[in-house]
Scaffold this motif. Structure first.
Motif, PDB file in Angstrom:
ATOM      1  N   ALA A 197       0.198  -4.952  16.244  1.00 21.54           N
ATOM      2  CA  ALA A 197      -0.851  -5.414  15.338  1.00 21.54           C
ATOM      3  C   ALA A 197      -0.750  -6.913  15.088  1.00 21.54           C
ATOM      4  O   ALA A 197      -1.746  -7.641  15.162  1.00 21.54           O
ATOM      5  CB  ALA A 197      -0.772  -4.649  14.018  1.00 21.54           C
ATOM      6  N   THR A 210      -2.020  -9.406  17.777  1.00 16.75           N
ATOM      7  CA  THR A 210      -3.454  -9.641  17.972  1.00 16.75           C
ATOM      8  C   THR A 210      -3.968 -10.791  17.109  1.00 16.75           C
ATOM      9  O   THR A 210      -5.125 -11.195  17.261  1.00 16.75           O
ATOM     10  CB  THR A 210      -4.259  -8.367  17.634  1.00 16.75           C
ATOM     11  N   LEU A 211      -3.123 -11.309  16.208  1.00 15.96           N
ATOM     12  CA  LEU A 211      -3.521 -12.431  15.373  1.00 15.96           C
ATOM     13  C   LEU A 211      -3.349 -13.748  16.133  1.00 15.96           C
ATOM     14  O   LEU A 211      -2.602 -13.817  17.123  1.00 15.96           O
ATOM     15  CB  LEU A 211      -2.690 -12.458  14.091  1.00 15.96           C
ATOM     16  N   ARG A 221      -0.782   1.249   9.376  1.00 16.88           N
ATOM     17  CA  ARG A 221      -1.715   1.355  10.491  1.00 16.88           C
ATOM     18  C   ARG A 221      -2.056  -0.040  11.005  1.00 16.88           C
ATOM     19  O   ARG A 221      -1.974  -1.023  10.239  1.00 16.88           O
ATOM     20  CB  ARG A 221      -2.993   2.072  10.045  1.00 16.88           C
ATOM     21  N   PRO A 222      -2.424  -0.182  12.273  1.00  9.57           N
ATOM     22  CA  PRO A 222      -2.683  -1.527  12.816  1.00  9.57           C
ATOM     23  C   PRO A 222      -3.679  -2.339  12.004  1.00  9.57           C
ATOM     24  O   PRO A 222      -3.448  -3.528  11.746  1.00  9.57           O
ATOM     25  CB  PRO A 222      -3.207  -1.224  14.228  1.00  9.57           C
ATOM     26  N   ASP A 223      -4.767  -1.720  11.583  1.00 11.30           N
ATOM     27  CA  ASP A 223      -5.761  -2.493  10.825  1.00 11.30           C
ATOM     28  C   ASP A 223      -5.201  -2.956   9.486  1.00 11.30           C
ATOM     29  O   ASP A 223      -5.461  -4.085   9.032  1.00 11.30           O
ATOM     30  CB  ASP A 223      -7.037  -1.666  10.631  1.00 11.30           C
ATOM     31  N   ALA A 224      -4.403  -2.109   8.834  1.00 10.53           N
ATOM     32  CA  ALA A 224      -3.809  -2.485   7.553  1.00 10.53           C
ATOM     33  C   ALA A 224      -2.787  -3.608   7.732  1.00 10.53           C
ATOM     34  O   ALA A 224      -2.685  -4.508   6.895  1.00 10.53           O
ATOM     35  CB  ALA A 224      -3.156  -1.275   6.897  1.00 10.53           C
ATOM     36  N   ARG A 237      -2.779  -5.922  10.147  1.00  5.63           N
ATOM     37  CA  ARG A 237      -3.518  -7.177  10.418  1.00  5.63           C
ATOM     38  C   ARG A 237      -4.138  -7.738   9.145  1.00  5.63           C
ATOM     39  O   ARG A 237      -4.070  -8.943   8.886  1.00  5.63           O
ATOM     40  CB  ARG A 237      -4.604  -6.916  11.469  1.00  5.63           C
ATOM     41  N   GLU A 238      -4.720  -6.868   8.334  1.00  3.10           N
ATOM     42  CA  GLU A 238      -5.373  -7.325   7.112  1.00  3.10           C
ATOM     43  C   GLU A 238      -4.360  -7.932   6.144  1.00  3.10           C
ATOM     44  O   GLU A 238      -4.595  -9.004   5.555  1.00  3.10           O
ATOM     45  CB  GLU A 238      -6.105  -6.159   6.454  1.00  3.10           C
TER      46      GLU A 238
END
Length: 405
Positions: free
Chosen positions: A244, A247-248, A343-346, A348-349
């Motif tokens: 995750a 991807t930044l 989770r990946p989205d969490a 990244r956020e």
């Protein structure tokens, strides 16, 4: 003054003692580290004299049922649940004390320290101090998680204390607590504190070359081996985090034990090109120039990130990790992602918010300034000298939080 430092043989419990032990030696005092035989290399490598006491005890099979269940159920555990277990909360630490206490007491009678300093879960320290009639002082790792278990410790240690000839319950808190934690991160436990300006030390090692100057933010990730070792499980957290974060628009440096690196290399699809894996390296060598620290919530990592003024993302697994993560999040200097939310989205956020949010950066800098304003190690040594010369100036259990006068 002679100061006996006592810890069981787990490096992360020994390393917080090193700064104070060095400071005592610099002030002209004699210092000796007492621990189980397997800690000898770590202690001598840190430049401290060592005495082996007792026998080594492999704690992994003792704690594995509990920690493996936490990983399998993908959750942490709250203190309200743990408190119902009573003395079972300190069972492993009592076994460690049984493995060390008689030899530690014999060493203390021979070496004749003026003071015993111990990390909070090494009960052999206060037991030996009580047996030879000298004061004991706790050295905290950070936020005072272990204060919670004090209510169970007298019952759990009574039989062992009697074997050492002690007829009264031993105060495991000692007469004071050396505290390297900045006040806004610390709990309000009723103990007398000797404040210590924290100087990170995570063992000896070499800097693995400077990172490439890409101009992008740098994210430092620590992949602790403790969760895998104590649970006996391949924990999924690190692959989720690294994929995750990769991807930044950032450079990711991950400090990963060799066993975990081998597992990461075989992941289907591999890792993003922006992720760089390095072997065991002391955390304090890598924090300079980092913009975000990601870790599991160990006390040493929280304090190191705080001393560097770096925002932190914590993915806790163990109860003390969760406790530390909540203390940090309450200051605004960090965020936590519990296992069920990892989770990946969490990821990244949360990482993006910590990298770009001025409030998080300001809070992290606030912790750094708090640490810088704390008394230096020489002042903490002076506090130990006062305790050694007048133990009666230590705290009662009704004392208020504050510096030892």
């Amino acid at each position: 003054m002679r100061v006996l430092f006592v810890t069981w043989a787990w490096p992360s419990h020994f390393l917080p003692l090193v700064q104070l032990a060095w400071a005592c030696r610099a002030a002209g005092h004699e210092v000796l580290v007492a621990s189980q035989p397997s800690l000898e290399g770590e202690a001598v490598g840190a430049g401290l004299p060592f005495a082996a006491v007792g026998r080594d005890l492999d704690i992994r099979p003792l704690v594995r049922p509990f920690f493996s269940r936490l990983v399998d159920e993908n959750r942490t555990v709250e203190w309200a649940e743990m408190r119902r277990w009573g003395t079972a909360n300190v069972h492993t630490y009592v076994l460690l004390a049984e493995a060390m206490a008689e030899d530690t007491t014999a060493l203390a009678r021979h070496w004749r320290p003026d003071l015993v300093v111990c990390e909070p879960t090494t009960y052999a320290g206060p037991l030996a101090a009580a047996a030879v009639g000298v004061p004991a002082v706790r050295q905290l790792w950070g936020a005072d998680y272990t204060y919670r278990t004090r209510e169970f410790e007298p019952d759990a240690l009574r039989e062992l204390a009697a074997r050492l000839g002690l007829t009264e319950d031993v105060e495991t808190l000692g007469v004071a607590s050396v505290d390297p934690c900045p006040p806004s991160l610390q709990t309000d436990a009723p103990v007398r504190r000797i404040p210590l300006r924290y100087a990170p030390f995570h063992g000896t090692g070499s800097l693995p070359g400077p990172p490439a100057g890409s101009g992008r933010p740098r994210i430092l990730v620590t992949g602790s081996s403790a969760v895998a070792e104590l649970s006996g499980r391949d924990v999924p957290d690190l692959p989720v985090l690294l994929r995750a974060l990769g991807t930044l628009d950032a450079d990711v440096v991950a400090v990963v034990p060799e066993r975990e690196r081998a597992r990461l290399r075989t992941l289907p699809g591999g890792l993003p090109d922006t992720v760089r894996l390095v072997g065991r390296t002391p955390l304090h060598l890598l924090l300079h120039g980092s913009d975000l620290l990601v870790h599991q919530g160990g006390g040493g990592s929280v304090l190191a990130g705080s001393a560097a003024g770096v925002p932190q993302l914590v993915a806790p697994r163990f109860p003390d990790h969760l406790f530390n993560a909540r203390q940090l999040a309450a200051t605004g200097a960090g965020l936590l992602l519990a296992p069920g939310a990892l989770r990946p989205d969490a990821v990244r956020e949360a990482a993006a918010a910590l990298l770009s949010g001025p409030d998080h950066r300001a809070a992290a800098q606030g912790l750094r300034h708090e640490i810088e304003a704390m008394p230096p190690a020489a002042a903490a040594v002076a506090g130990l000298e006062r305790v050694a010369h007048d133990p009666g100036r230590g705290p009662s259990m009704t004392s208020t939080t504050g510096e030892l006068p």
